[in-house]
Design a protein around this motif. Structure first.
Motif, PDB file in Angstrom:
ATOM      1  N   VAL A  47       1.004  -1.218   0.044  1.00 23.07           N
ATOM      2  CA  VAL A  47      -0.081   0.034   0.064  1.00 23.07           C
ATOM      3  C   VAL A  47       0.851   1.102   0.046  1.00 23.07           C
ATOM      4  O   VAL A  47       0.681   2.020  -0.766  1.00 23.07           O
ATOM      5  N   HIS A  48       1.916   1.188   0.704  1.00 19.80           N
ATOM      6  CA  HIS A  48       2.843   2.389   0.804  1.00 19.80           C
ATOM      7  C   HIS A  48       3.520   2.718  -0.475  1.00 19.80           C
ATOM      8  O   HIS A  48       3.782   3.766  -0.784  1.00 19.80           O
ATOM      9  N   LEU A  49       3.945   1.579  -1.113  1.00 24.57           N
ATOM     10  CA  LEU A  49       4.748   1.476  -2.379  1.00 24.57           C
ATOM     11  C   LEU A  49       3.548   2.225  -3.395  1.00 24.57           C
ATOM     12  O   LEU A  49       4.220   2.952  -4.202  1.00 24.57           O
ATOM     13  N   ALA A  50       2.261   1.979  -3.538  1.00 21.26           N
ATOM     14  CA  ALA A  50       1.540   2.245  -4.352  1.00 21.26           C
ATOM     15  C   ALA A  50       1.223   3.833  -3.929  1.00 21.26           C
ATOM     16  O   ALA A  50       1.226   4.736  -5.036  1.00 21.26           O
ATOM     17  N   VAL A  51       0.963   4.157  -2.828  1.00 19.60           N
ATOM     18  CA  VAL A  51       0.637   5.429  -2.623  1.00 19.60           C
ATOM     19  C   VAL A  51       1.931   6.412  -2.974  1.00 19.60           C
ATOM     20  O   VAL A  51       1.836   7.428  -3.536  1.00 19.60           O
ATOM     21  N   TYR A  52       2.923   6.160  -2.246  1.00 19.00           N
ATOM     22  CA  TYR A  52       4.016   7.011  -2.410  1.00 19.00           C
ATOM     23  C   TYR A  52       4.735   7.195  -4.012  1.00 19.00           C
ATOM     24  O   TYR A  52       4.870   8.054  -4.343  1.00 19.00           O
ATOM     25  N   GLY A  53       4.555   5.861  -4.485  1.00 14.88           N
ATOM     26  CA  GLY A  53       5.081   5.593  -5.783  1.00 14.88           C
ATOM     27  C   GLY A  53       4.285   6.645  -6.837  1.00 14.88           C
ATOM     28  O   GLY A  53       4.919   7.485  -7.601  1.00 14.88           O
ATOM     29  N   GLY A  54       2.812   6.710  -6.479  1.00 16.04           N
ATOM     30  CA  GLY A  54       2.026   7.474  -7.380  1.00 16.04           C
ATOM     31  C   GLY A  54       2.059   9.028  -7.084  1.00 16.04           C
ATOM     32  O   GLY A  54       2.199   9.624  -8.051  1.00 16.04           O
ATOM     33  N   LEU A  55       2.475   9.245  -5.866  1.00 14.35           N
ATOM     34  CA  LEU A  55       2.499  10.568  -5.317  1.00 14.35           C
ATOM     35  C   LEU A  55       3.867  11.150  -6.027  1.00 14.35           C
ATOM     36  O   LEU A  55       3.980  12.166  -6.699  1.00 14.35           O
ATOM     37  N   PHE A  56       5.014  10.531  -5.782  1.00 19.97           N
ATOM     38  CA  PHE A  56       6.373  10.779  -6.409  1.00 19.97           C
ATOM     39  C   PHE A  56       6.197  11.003  -7.969  1.00 19.97           C
ATOM     40  O   PHE A  56       6.857  11.862  -8.660  1.00 19.97           O
ATOM     41  N   PHE A  57       5.753   9.953  -8.650  1.00 17.79           N
ATOM     42  CA  PHE A  57       5.514  10.211 -10.085  1.00 17.79           C
ATOM     43  C   PHE A  57       4.789  11.539 -10.448  1.00 17.79           C
ATOM     44  O   PHE A  57       5.135  12.190 -11.281  1.00 17.79           O
ATOM     45  N   TYR A  58       3.522  11.678  -9.635  1.00 15.08           N
ATOM     46  CA  TYR A  58       2.956  12.966  -9.792  1.00 15.08           C
ATOM     47  C   TYR A  58       3.877  14.332  -9.845  1.00 15.08           C
ATOM     48  O   TYR A  58       3.828  15.270 -10.732  1.00 15.08           O
ATOM     49  N   LEU A  59       4.415  14.157  -8.642  1.00 15.96           N
ATOM     50  CA  LEU A  59       5.453  15.364  -8.184  1.00 15.96           C
ATOM     51  C   LEU A  59       6.398  15.470  -9.517  1.00 15.96           C
ATOM     52  O   LEU A  59       6.685  16.683  -9.868  1.00 15.96           O
TER      53      LEU A  59
END
Length: 116
Positions: A47-59
Motif C-alpha cells: 500500500v505504501h509503495l502504491a501511494v508514495y510511488g504514485g505521489l512521487f510520479f505525480y510530483l
C-alpha cells in the motif's frame, strides 16, 4: 530531468511508514525491503509503495525546468545526511529517529537478510 527527480524522491524522501502506529520515517526502498518479510507487513508495504510511488510520479511530472529539478535533487541529497530516519520507533510515544538515509538502508539490509 523528471526521471532523476522521481528516483531522487524514491531513494531519499523520508516517508512515514505506518501500520497501526507510525513505524518510522523511511526511504521507499527500505519500506519495500521490510515488506519482504511477508504477511501483514507485506500488505502494508505494498500500500505504501502504491501511494508514495504514485505521489512521487505525480510530483516528478510537475517539475518542468532543469533548475527546479536540480534544486529538488540537491535538497534531497542534503536531507539524506540528516539523522531523521529510523524504524521500529513509535513516534506517538516519543520514539527518537536518529539515522541518516545510509544508516537506514544499512539497518534494513541487516534486519531483512540476517533473518534468512
Amino acid at each position: 530531468m523528471r526521471i532523476g527527480t522521481f528516483i531522487g524522491l524514491v531513494l531519499a524522501f523520508p516517508c512515514p511508514w505506518t501500520m497501526v502506529a507510525v513505524g518510522g520515517l523511511l526511504p521507499l526502498p527500505v519500506i519495500a525491503l521490510y515488506g519482504l518479510s511477508g504477511g501483514i507487513v507485506l500488505a502494508f508495504s505494498l500500500v505504501h509503495l502504491a501511494v508514495y510511488g504514485g505521489l512521487f510520479f505525480y510530483l516528478a511530472r510537475r517539475i518542468r525546468k532543469p533548475v527546479t529539478a536540480g534544486i529538488v535533487l540537491l535538497v534531497l541529497f542534503a536531507l539524506s545526511f540528516v539523522p531523521m530516519y529510523g524504524s521500529g520507533e513509535n513516534l506517538a510515544t516519543g520514539g527518537k529517529l536518529n539515522l541518516n538515509a545510509y544508516q537506514a538502508y544499512q539497518q534494513a539490509f541487516v534486519e531483512v537478510f540476517a533473518k534468512k
